[in-house]
Design a protein around this motif. Structure first.
Motif, short mmCIF file in Angstrom:
data_model
loop_
_atom_site.label_atom_id
_atom_site.label_comp_id
_atom_site.label_asym_id
_atom_site.label_seq_id
_atom_site.Cartn_x
_atom_site.Cartn_y
_atom_site.Cartn_z
N GLN A 1 57.48 47.83 43.24
CA GLN A 1 56.94 49.30 43.08
C GLN A 1 55.96 48.24 44.80
OE1 GLN A 1 53.72 46.97 40.11
NE2 GLN A 1 54.53 49.47 38.42
N ALA A 2 55.48 49.39 45.87
CA ALA A 2 55.22 48.70 47.33
C ALA A 2 53.53 48.60 46.73
CB ALA A 2 55.40 50.07 47.56
N VAL A 3 53.14 49.24 45.94
CA VAL A 3 51.71 48.49 46.14
C VAL A 3 50.87 48.57 44.65
CG1 VAL A 3 49.10 49.16 46.61
CG2 VAL A 3 51.30 49.93 47.92
N PHE A 4 50.51 47.50 44.15
CA PHE A 4 50.60 47.14 43.16
C PHE A 4 48.74 46.73 42.95
CE2 PHE A 4 49.35 43.51 39.89
CZ PHE A 4 50.40 44.11 38.60
N LEU A 5 47.59 46.56 42.24
CA LEU A 5 46.41 46.60 42.47
C LEU A 5 46.83 46.88 40.04
CD1 LEU A 5 43.37 47.90 43.37
CD2 LEU A 5 43.42 48.28 41.09
N ASN A 6 46.04 46.01 39.87
CA ASN A 6 45.35 45.45 38.60
C ASN A 6 44.58 45.22 38.01
OD1 ASN A 6 45.41 45.36 35.71
ND2 ASN A 6 47.75 45.30 35.64
N THR A 7 43.39 45.32 37.64
CA THR A 7 41.89 44.89 37.75
C THR A 7 41.56 44.73 35.84
OG1 THR A 7 40.90 47.10 36.96
CG2 THR A 7 40.38 45.77 39.22
N ASN A 8 43.32 44.15 35.62
CA ASN A 8 42.90 43.32 33.89
C ASN A 8 43.73 42.89 34.08
OD1 ASN A 8 42.02 43.47 32.06
ND2 ASN A 8 42.74 44.81 30.86
N CYS B 1 40.15 40.13 37.45
CA CYS B 1 39.26 40.54 35.84
C CYS B 1 38.32 41.18 35.98
CB CYS B 1 39.83 39.47 35.06
SG CYS B 1 41.69 38.75 34.96
N PRO B 2 37.90 42.08 35.18
CA PRO B 2 35.80 42.16 35.22
C PRO B 2 35.34 41.02 34.62
CG PRO B 2 37.92 43.17 33.24
CD PRO B 2 38.74 42.62 34.03
N HIS B 3 34.30 41.35 35.50
CA HIS B 3 33.19 40.02 35.29
C HIS B 3 33.84 39.23 35.27
CE1 HIS B 3 30.55 42.96 33.28
NE2 HIS B 3 32.01 42.70 32.06
N CYS C 1 42.82 50.59 37.61
CA CYS C 1 41.42 49.76 38.13
C CYS C 1 40.08 50.09 36.78
CB CYS C 1 40.78 50.36 39.67
SG CYS C 1 39.01 49.27 40.17
N TYR C 2 38.90 49.26 36.59
CA TYR C 2 37.96 50.15 35.78
C TYR C 2 36.99 50.88 36.96
CZ TYR C 2 35.82 46.05 37.13
OH TYR C 2 35.52 44.61 38.74
N GLU C 3 36.16 51.20 36.62
CA GLU C 3 35.63 52.23 36.33
C GLU C 3 34.23 51.54 37.66
OE1 GLU C 3 32.07 56.25 35.09
OE2 GLU C 3 33.43 54.63 34.01
N GLY C 4 34.31 52.03 39.30
CA GLY C 4 33.47 51.77 39.55
C GLY C 4 34.30 50.25 40.03
N GLY C 5 34.83 49.68 39.99
CA GLY C 5 36.03 48.21 40.52
C GLY C 5 36.15 48.70 42.01
N CYS C 6 37.28 49.83 42.28
CA CYS C 6 37.77 49.85 43.31
C CYS C 6 37.22 51.43 44.33
CB CYS C 6 39.40 50.06 43.23
SG CYS C 6 40.02 48.76 42.23
N ILE D 1 28.56 37.50 33.72
CA ILE D 1 28.92 37.74 35.01
C ILE D 1 29.01 38.55 36.59
CG2 ILE D 1 28.85 35.07 35.58
CD1 ILE D 1 31.58 35.65 36.27
N PRO D 2 28.80 39.96 37.43
CA PRO D 2 29.10 40.50 38.22
C PRO D 2 30.56 40.69 37.91
CG PRO D 2 28.10 39.78 39.36
CD PRO D 2 28.05 38.59 38.74
N ASN D 3 30.79 42.60 38.03
CA ASN D 3 32.21 42.92 37.98
C ASN D 3 32.74 41.85 39.32
OD1 ASN D 3 33.10 43.81 35.50
ND2 ASN D 3 31.81 45.77 36.04
N GLY D 4 31.97 42.67 40.53
CA GLY D 4 33.64 42.54 41.71
C GLY D 4 34.02 43.08 42.51
#
Length: 432
Positions: free
Chosen positions: A348-355, A326-328, A390-395, A365-368
């Motif tokens: 889905q072979a590759v999965f990424l979700n930052t929310n 998650c963000p923050h 991904c959120y902007e700048g997060g990946c 606190i920071p985004n990570g």
């Protein structure tokens, strides 16, 4: 008995290698195979405690809790090698048990240790909430039920043999699904604040909640373990490495109702303040059947670094590489690699979700985020090659190479930066 003592001594001897800087994890695996399985080095006699001698019946019906706890307590001698023996071809029904330093639980062939189906405080004592998670009934209630087999501040212990530890989790799944629980279900194995842990050759099945949870511990070696939880069993992760360091997982076979492997480090503000990363983790030469995937997260607030998934095979899994946060959420995730992964049927072979399932996020606190992620030598087939959102700048600083996925749908990306070489279908990011 002599061979049991020699075996236990050999296992404890191997623990000294975990902190030896000159030994690689691969060398450790070879040493474990050589010394434990073949040479039976003896470094001194310990204490053998057969649970039958303490009154256990082993008929799978009688409550053996008191007898097994007595055997464990009697085998707790300072700096002595101790072996708690569960004899072959017998079934022991028991409540939760703690394992102590310098102890080996030896499950002889076809022995079974069965979790009693009860939620009273005698069979499942109440323990404190984990400090790196917010309080919630689903994951971290205060108090919560103790794990079925647990360690707290223990050093140099093992669980070995060709027997089975069965959580008989259907009792707990029904309570959870019906909304009848106000406390967190017990993990099957919960190893907390411990170090020099060796788990080999046992079968773990039907866990009430997470199956093997390694929490805030160091120097863990897990090999040739089978984990089997049915499809649809809620939150029954296979192995969760959580705010822990130097963990080597080799030749495991896992089929579960949630993530096969999940590398975690606490959640939200509590995990950020606990500030203990998971790092230096290797998962190799293993088979993964039905289940969620090889996951990083979603609880990532303490940071996750230096994780390698090497030469693994998956069949009918939800995902292969599975990244979620998650963000923050605090500290970053860095230097994670999936190399040599075969996928025989996946969603889905590759999965990424930052929310991913985010709530009550602390924006102070920071985004990570995910940085320095490598996926190479990935092949197989599935419905979709990948979805990475991904959120902007997060990946940043992603590298895909030698990827060949036969799929109906290709890759879909949002806010992913990196480079790709020799990928099929065409990668949806490429800054090269």
């Amino acid at each position: 008995p002599d061979r049991i003592m020699e075996r236990a001594a050999a296992v404890l001897f191997l623990f000294s290698f975990f902190t030896c800087a000159c030994c690689s994890l691969t060398e450790l695996d070879q040493l474990c195979d050589e010394y434990v399985e073949n040479h039976w080095l003896s470094l001194g006699r310990g204490n053998e405690c057969n649970v039958l001698e303490y009154g256990a019946q082993g008929d799978g019906v009688t409550d053996d809790t008191a007898a097994i706890r007595a055997a464990v307590a009697s085998c707790s001698f300072h700096n002595a090698t101790s072996v708690i023996v569960f004899p072959a071809d017998m079934s022991f029904l028991t409540g939760a048990v703690n394992i102590s330093s310098n102890q080996i639980f030896l499950l002889e062939p076809s022995s079974r240790v069965l979790a009693i189906q009860s939620n009273d405080s005698y069979h499942y004592p109440y323990v404190q909430a984990l400090p790196s998670y917010p309080i919630s009934s689903g994951k971290n209630s205060a108090p919560r039920f103790q794990g079925f087999l647990s360690s707290y501040y223990a050093t140099s212990f093992g669980i070995i043999g060709n027997g089975t530890i069965d959580g008989q989790g259907d009792y707990w799944w029904n309570l959870y699904d019906n909304g009848d629980l106000t406390m967190t279900r017990p993990r099957l194995l919960e190893l907390c604040y411990s170090k020099n842990i060796y788990i080999s050759s046992v079968t773990l099945q039907n866990s009430a909640f997470w199956c093997l949870h390694v929490y805030s511990s160091q120097s863990i070696h897990i090999q040739k373990v089978t984990i089997d939880n049915p499809v649809g069993s809620p939150n029954t992760d296979g192995i969760d490495v959580d705010s822990s360091q130097n963990c080597f997982i080799d030749a495991v076979h896992i089929r579960v109702g949630d993530d096969h492997i999940s590398i975690k480090s606490g959640q939200n503000t509590q995990g950020y303040e606990y500030n203990t990363p998971s790092e230096n983790v290797t998962v190799q030469n293993s088979f993964f059947g039905l289940g969620g995937g090889l996951a990083i997260g979603s609880e990532t607030s303490g940071g996750i670094h230096n994780v390698t998934f090497l030469n693994n095979t998956m069949s009918l899994s939800g995902n292969g590489p599975r990244m979620k946060t998650c963000p923050h959420y605090g500290n970053s995730i860095s230097n994670v690699e999936w190399n040599g992964l075969r996928l025989d049927g996946t969603d889905q072979a590759v999965f990424l979700n930052t929310n991913y399932e985010c709530s009550n996020v602390n924006t102070s606190i920071p985004n990570g985020g995910y940085h320095g992620i490598k996926i190479s030598n990935l092949s197989g087939f599935g419905l979709q090659a990948g979805v990475m959102d991904c959120y902007e700048g997060g990946c940043t600083d992603f590298l895909f190479s030698n990827v060949d996925i036969t799929s109906i749908l290709g890759f879909r990306c949002h806010n992913i930066t990196g480079v790709a070489y020799n990928t099929h279908p065409k990668m949806c990011f490429d800054d090269s």
